[in-house]
Write a protein that holds these residues in place. Structure first.
Motif, mmCIF file in Angstrom:
data_model
loop_
_atom_site.group_PDB
_atom_site.id
_atom_site.type_symbol
_atom_site.label_atom_id
_atom_site.label_comp_id
_atom_site.label_asym_id
_atom_site.label_seq_id
_atom_site.Cartn_x
_atom_site.Cartn_y
_atom_site.Cartn_z
ATOM 1 N N HIS A 265 0.830 -1.206 0.000
ATOM 2 C CA HIS A 265 0.000 0.000 0.000
ATOM 3 C C HIS A 265 0.863 1.254 0.000
ATOM 4 O O HIS A 265 2.060 1.206 0.308
ATOM 5 C CB HIS A 265 -0.938 0.021 1.207
ATOM 6 C CG HIS A 265 -0.203 0.085 2.514
ATOM 7 N ND1 HIS A 265 0.307 -1.030 3.133
ATOM 8 C CD2 HIS A 265 0.120 1.139 3.323
ATOM 9 C CE1 HIS A 265 0.906 -0.686 4.256
ATOM 10 N NE2 HIS A 265 0.818 0.633 4.391
ATOM 11 N N VAL A 266 0.236 2.371 -0.335
ATOM 12 C CA VAL A 266 0.888 3.680 -0.297
ATOM 13 C C VAL A 266 0.291 4.481 0.850
ATOM 14 O O VAL A 266 -0.938 4.578 0.977
ATOM 15 C CB VAL A 266 0.706 4.433 -1.634
ATOM 16 C CG1 VAL A 266 1.291 5.841 -1.542
ATOM 17 C CG2 VAL A 266 1.347 3.667 -2.786
ATOM 18 N N ASP A 267 1.144 5.049 1.687
ATOM 19 C CA ASP A 267 0.714 5.924 2.782
ATOM 20 C C ASP A 267 0.636 7.366 2.293
ATOM 21 O O ASP A 267 1.521 7.834 1.568
ATOM 22 C CB ASP A 267 1.710 5.883 3.938
ATOM 23 C CG ASP A 267 1.624 4.607 4.752
ATOM 24 O OD1 ASP A 267 0.630 3.873 4.608
ATOM 25 O OD2 ASP A 267 2.555 4.347 5.531
ATOM 26 N N ALA A 268 -0.393 8.073 2.723
ATOM 27 C CA ALA A 268 -0.513 9.505 2.468
ATOM 28 C C ALA A 268 0.028 10.280 3.664
ATOM 29 O O ALA A 268 0.075 9.762 4.787
ATOM 30 C CB ALA A 268 -1.981 9.871 2.232
ATOM 31 N N VAL B 136 -3.319 16.091 3.608
ATOM 32 C CA VAL B 136 -3.265 15.428 2.303
ATOM 33 C C VAL B 136 -3.607 13.959 2.482
ATOM 34 O O VAL B 136 -2.817 13.176 3.011
ATOM 35 C CB VAL B 136 -1.873 15.581 1.651
ATOM 36 C CG1 VAL B 136 -1.832 14.844 0.314
ATOM 37 C CG2 VAL B 136 -1.531 17.045 1.469
ATOM 38 N N GLY B 137 -4.839 13.586 2.061
ATOM 39 C CA GLY B 137 -5.252 12.194 2.090
ATOM 40 C C GLY B 137 -4.786 11.466 0.845
ATOM 41 O O GLY B 137 -4.229 12.065 -0.082
ATOM 42 N N GLY C 161 -10.555 10.685 1.517
ATOM 43 C CA GLY C 161 -10.250 11.037 2.891
ATOM 44 C C GLY C 161 -9.512 9.981 3.686
ATOM 45 O O GLY C 161 -9.521 10.029 4.916
ATOM 46 N N CYS C 162 -8.853 9.043 3.033
ATOM 47 C CA CYS C 162 -8.185 7.946 3.742
ATOM 48 C C CYS C 162 -6.687 8.196 3.876
ATOM 49 O O CYS C 162 -6.090 8.974 3.132
ATOM 50 C CB CYS C 162 -8.434 6.621 3.025
ATOM 51 S SG CYS C 162 -10.134 6.036 3.162
#
Length: 263
Positions: free
Chosen positions: A78-81, A94-95, A249-250
């Motif tokens: 996964h990619v983290d924001a 920044v989501g 919004g995650c």
């Protein structure tokens, strides 16, 4: 194994750097997930409820396959924001749906830190020495892949505590050079929590989740739980695509991360 793709007169070799999310890995994940499978026979009642027709309307009485996935946005590759790291020092939150696509597609650079231990982690000096040996200078929007070889333990108990993570000075060095996406073939970008928590309880709170927390004042994104970095034939000269699913919004989203070699 890589795939060869020919498109628009170009020949590409593509390496899959993403872990497979499955029920076999559910037990070891601190953020558990589960996939519920519904095959061609299971969905006859679903067809009746949705469309008002039963299995007898479908060829061979077989309907469709569908799955229901219950998972954290941080499950699997996964990619983290920046939103994930905590409240920003300034500016807007920044989501993952707001992370610029420019961050997620660019020149890849693999840095080999298989020799580092989980306790010591990876320091700025380590990054500088590795780049010097490669005769390479980091440029803006390079996507840096941290190679620890921890992915071979994926799915085994204790996987989340085996990797050498980035210390803050190493992460800050890359961000200051213009990097906006850093990936690692391990559970997290920082050192394992069991090490950081022990040091925090001993009085050093500043190192707790230090590379993540850095993102509160210097926004960037991470890729966690990569794999197959050993398959890449060279350390640079390839493209990385790590486009996350667009979830409003995650703090993170799943991504099928690939490395592309343009033949």
């Amino acid at each position: 194994m890589p795939e060869t793709i020919e498109t628009n007169g170009h020949r590409l070799t593509v390496y899959d750097l993403s872990q497979r999310l499955s029920n076999r890995t559910e037990a070891f994940e601190p953020n558990p997930h589960h996939i519920e499978y519904h095959d061609w026979d299971d969905t006859a009642a679903m067809s009746l409820a949705m469309f008002g027709i039963g299995a007898e309307y479908w060829p061979d009485n077989k309907v469709f396959a569908v799955e229901t996935v219950t998972a954290s946005t941080h499950a699997g590759t996964h990619v983290d924001a920046p939103y994930h790291y905590g409240p920003p020092a300034s500016g807007d939150v920044v989501g993952i749906d707001q992370v610029p696509l420019r961050w997620c597609f660019g020149d890849g650079v693999r840095l080999d830190f298989r020799h580092k231990s989980a306790a010591e982690g990876i320091r700025r000096a380590d990054v500088e020495r590795t780049l010097e040996a490669m005769e390479y200078g980091i440029k803006p929007f390079d996507i840096v892949l941290i190679w620890t070889a921890t992915d071979v333990h994926f799915g085994r108990p204790g996987y989340e505590n085996m990797h050498p993570g980035l210390r803050q000075d190493a992460t800050e060095y890359l961000i200051d050079a213009g990097v906006r996406l850093i990936g690692i073939d391990a559970w997290g970008l920082d050192r394992p929590f069991q090490i950081m928590v022990e040091e925090a309880r001993a009085g050093d709170k500043g190192q707790l989740w230090e590379s993540h927390v850095l993102g509160r004042r210097k926004p960037y994104s991470q890729i966690e739980k990569l794999c197959n970095l050993e398959q890449l034939p060279r350390d640079r000269g390839f493209t990385v695509s790590a486009l996350p699913v667009k979830l409003e919004g995650c703090s993170a989203a799943w991504s099928r991360v690939i490395a592309i070699f343009w033949d």
